[in-house]
Scaffold this motif. Structure first.
Motif, short mmCIF file in Angstrom:
data_model
loop_
_atom_site.label_atom_id
_atom_site.label_comp_id
_atom_site.label_asym_id
_atom_site.label_seq_id
_atom_site.Cartn_x
_atom_site.Cartn_y
_atom_site.Cartn_z
N VAL A 95 0.84 -1.20 0.00
CA VAL A 95 0.00 0.00 0.00
C VAL A 95 0.87 1.26 0.00
O VAL A 95 0.64 2.19 -0.77
N GLU A 96 1.89 1.24 0.82
CA GLU A 96 2.74 2.42 1.02
C GLU A 96 4.19 2.06 0.71
O GLU A 96 4.64 0.92 0.92
N THR A 97 4.94 3.04 0.20
CA THR A 97 6.36 2.86 -0.11
C THR A 97 7.19 3.83 0.72
O THR A 97 6.85 5.01 0.83
N VAL A 98 8.26 3.31 1.32
CA VAL A 98 9.17 4.17 2.08
C VAL A 98 10.60 3.80 1.69
O VAL A 98 10.88 2.71 1.17
N THR A 99 11.53 4.73 1.97
CA THR A 99 12.95 4.48 1.75
C THR A 99 13.69 4.69 3.06
O THR A 99 13.48 5.67 3.77
N ILE A 100 14.57 3.74 3.36
CA ILE A 100 15.36 3.75 4.61
C ILE A 100 16.80 4.13 4.26
O ILE A 100 17.41 3.53 3.37
N PHE A 101 17.33 5.12 4.97
CA PHE A 101 18.73 5.54 4.80
C PHE A 101 19.51 5.09 6.03
O PHE A 101 19.12 5.36 7.16
N ARG A 102 20.64 4.41 5.78
CA ARG A 102 21.52 4.04 6.90
C ARG A 102 22.98 4.24 6.51
O ARG A 102 23.41 3.84 5.43
N TYR A 103 23.71 4.87 7.43
CA TYR A 103 25.15 4.99 7.23
C TYR A 103 25.82 3.63 7.45
O TYR A 103 25.47 2.89 8.36
N ILE A 104 26.81 3.37 6.61
CA ILE A 104 27.71 2.24 6.85
C ILE A 104 28.97 2.75 7.53
O ILE A 104 29.50 2.15 8.45
N LYS A 105 29.42 3.94 7.10
CA LYS A 105 30.55 4.62 7.72
C LYS A 105 30.35 6.13 7.55
O LYS A 105 29.77 6.58 6.57
N GLY A 106 30.83 6.88 8.55
CA GLY A 106 30.83 8.33 8.42
C GLY A 106 29.65 9.04 9.03
O GLY A 106 29.52 10.26 8.90
N GLY A 107 28.77 8.32 9.69
CA GLY A 107 27.62 8.94 10.32
C GLY A 107 27.14 8.12 11.51
O GLY A 107 27.84 7.24 11.99
#
Length: 668
Positions: A95-107
């Motif tokens: 129904v809904e679309t979202v995007t997940i942001f995750r740092y691997i390095k640097g944050g």
């Protein structure tokens, strides 16, 4: 219905010179094959999905400082130092679309940023929500798992733990039912199940939860029964020990929770009747003594004083004896510790000899790590090439430490022996005074009282004995009374346990549970047949069971299902099972209680001895069961071009050679 669809994964890696590397992997409904030879980055795609879902514990990562990715994501790439790296994971629930942001390095790697948009639009919109991925608060209002459970459409539940607390069922606890990790994952079903939350029977309850079994609530009751049984056993053992101790002290037996004492004076009677008898006897003896003592004031006062002094000295004598016993126990402990020190000294002397033998026999390599001994530096281990800063101390250092520790304990023992002798001397002084006062009391009786008071001392001693008996049995009676709360806890726990056992005994497997378990069992048998397991032995295949006896995994009554054939058969059993879970979830898609998200992540089953023909059969099986309601992501490869042709329509991302790595240089 619960649902999780993986739409897209994007990697971005930025080097110190502002060079950019990355990859974009699009996914679709149905079967998604990630194709390429070993060590080019297929597993890194699966790792990115799991990391984006905040479930790296399912990869065996439990510390924030641990990185689940390969060095080219956070250390060096093409010889360049990496400044920062991150991923974008676009997911949908239908129904809904979202995007997940995750740092691997640097944050801030313990946080995730979530936006209601596609991965391509993520940096074009302003509104973003930051959520806690790891540490405290993952289920709070700002917790990532709180968001993920709500997004997928599954309820949060709390389960009993082995330390009698409650724990949330985490996402990484249900992940092993739809994700098979490449290394340990193919060893057994739910191999990567996370047990660190101490949840009781976690594999079983995770299955019952994800398939919405009615038995899930019953299982919680059964867990509570086990908890109450353990508590009741503990209470009864504690009560038995305490009662047994009092029975021995009082020379008594128990009858209907009452102490029955065996006395020389009035025979068997309840402790309370015996205490009343002693009280009356002491009162009569005291009155008689006081009557005789009042005829001679001087004798009365002196006698009272001596009696008080004798009581005080008797108390001091007992306390001194207790101190002597305690010091003796303490000294025995030190001596035992010295024995262990001597044993350790012997071991370190042997290690020292081994070290010397490395020179005598001209040993050139360490037997542990096979490093060349002559290449060792001062800051490295003589035998195992380990850095001294990360190694335990040498045998010489250990010997010096143990010698010092032994001398210290010997000094302590010497001092405590002196202390013991002092107390013994004090006790002897007290004993002499007791004898002196007793002699004086006897002399005063004869001197001051005359013949009519000749038996007064005996009367006084009898009265004292009666008083001590009375106090002794009063203390025992009080300690017996103090056990009432424990008995009450046993009674309450026992009643609660009987009530829960009645609930369990009345349970009959519901139609819903039977349908789901029968469906999984039927699909397992069908899949096993399609994959050629057990060489088509129909009798053996029909004997396969799936139920709560083995955490709802396939088993045979008469054989160990994983040890009756080849190692590749084990992989086919596991594949058959996981596909059956997906098939059953699709079949019962209208059952709202099912929490299975209709996605399977299968990371390279060929790494675990699965042959090409079985892989082709598996792909054909997936083709026949998938619908628009499900998604399977499979990483694999075959050297044969003919095999690739069979997979081609499902390949969504391919790395074509051993040097065609996942991360590539990006141009602006």
């Amino acid at each position: 219905m619960s649902k999780l669809i993986i739409n897209k994964l994007k990697y971005t890696v930025i080097t110190q010179d502002d060079g950019k590397y990355g990859a974009t992997i699009p996914f679709k409904n149905g079967l998604n094959i990630i194709y390429g030879p070993n060590s080019v980055g297929k597993t890194s795609i699966i790792t990115g999905i799991i990391y984006g879902l905040g479930a790296e514990k399912g990869l065996g990562i439990f510390k924030t400082i641990q990185n689940p990715f390969k060095p080219e994501f956070y250390n060096f790439i093409d010889g360049k130092t990496i400044k920062s790296s991150y991923l974008l994971l676009e997911i949908s629930n239908g129904v809904e679309t979202v995007t997940i942001f995750r740092y691997i390095k640097g944050g801030e790697v313990h946080l995730a940023a979530v936006k209601k948009c596609s991965a391509d639009e993520f940096f074009k919109t302003e509104e973003v929500t930051k959520l806690i991925v790891s540490g405290e608060g993952v289920f709070s209002e700002n917790g990532f798992q709180n968001f993920l459970f709500n997004f997928i459409g599954i309820n949060q539940v709390e389960l009993p733990t082995y330390d009698n607390k409650l724990s949330k069922l985490y996402f990484e606890n249900i992940l092993p039912l739809f994700f098979v990790e490449q290394r340990a994952g193919w060893s057994q079903i739910q191999a990567r199940q996370v047990t660190r939350y101490n949840i009781k029977d976690v594999k079983k309850v995770a299955f019952e939860y994800i398939f919405g079994l009615d038995r899930f609530n019953l299982h919680l009751t059964e867990i509570k029964v086990k908890e109450l049984e353990a508590r009741l056993k503990k209470f009864k053992e504690e009560l038995y020990q305490k009662e047994e101790n009092l029975l021995i002290i009082a020379n008594a037996e128990k009858s209907e929770e009452i102490l029955i004492v065996n006395t020389n004076s009035i025979g068997k009677t309840s402790i309370y009747d015996y205490i009343r008898y002693l009280q009356e006897k002491y009162k009569a003896e005291s009155e008689f003594i006081n009557q005789l003592s009042s005829q001679n004031k001087e004798y009365e006062e002196s006698n009272e004083k001596l009696r008080d002094s004798l009581k005080t000295l008797d108390y001091q004598f007992r306390k001194a004896s207790e101190k002597v016993d305690k010091i003796s126990i303490e000294i025995a402990g030190y001596e035992s510790y010295i024995e262990r020190i001597n044993a350790n000294k012997y071991k370190n002397k042997q290690l020292k000899k081994i070290k010397e033998l490395s020179t005598d026999f001209n040993i050139k390599t360490c037997p542990v790590c096979e490093a060349k001994l002559q290449a060792q530096q001062d800051d490295e281990c003589v035998l195992c090439h380990s850095e001294l800063s990360k190694k335990i101390s040498t045998p010489e250092q250990n010997l010096a430490f143990l010698e010092d520790e032994e001398n210290t304990f010997k000094k302590v023992i010497k001092q405590r022996i002196l202390d013991k002798l002092k107390i013994l001397e004090q006790r002897n002084v007290i004993r002499d005074k007791i004898k002196e006062y007793e002699s004086q009391l006897e002399h005063q009786t004869k001197t001051f009282a005359g013949k009519e008071f000749a038996d007064l001392r005996k009367r006084i001693l009898d009265a004292d004995y009666t008083h001590k008996e009375m106090e002794k049995y009063s203390r025992i009676a009080q300690r017996w009374e103090d056990l009432k709360p424990l008995r009450r806890d046993i009674t309450i726990t026992d009643l609660e346990l009987k009530k829960l056992n009645e609930e369990v005994s009345k349970y009959k497997q519901t139609v819903n549970d039977l349908n789901i378990i029968n469906s999984i069992t039927s699909y397992v048998k069908s899949n096993v047949t399609s994959l050629g397991l057990f060489k088509g032995n129909k009798a053996l295949i029909e004997s396969i069971k799936v139920d709560s006896n083995d955490n709802y995994t396939p088993y045979l009554d008469n054989y160990d299902i994983y040890n009756i054939s080849s190692s590749s058969d084990n992989i086919r059993i596991i594949l058959s099972y996981y596909l059956s879970l997906l098939q059953t979830s699709i079949k019962f898609k209208n059952v709202d209680s099912i929490n299975f998200p209709n996605v399977l992540l299968l990371d390279e089953p060929k790494q675990q001895n699965l042959d090409n023909d079985s892989l082709i059969d598996c792909v054909s099986l997936i083709e026949n069961i998938l619908s628009d309601d499900a998604q399977v992501i499979l990483t694999t490869y075959s050297e044969l071009p003919s095999d690739r042709q069979k997979f081609e329509k499902h390949i969504i991302y391919e790395m074509k050679s051993k040097t065609d790595y996942l991360l590539k240089r990006l141009t602006e």
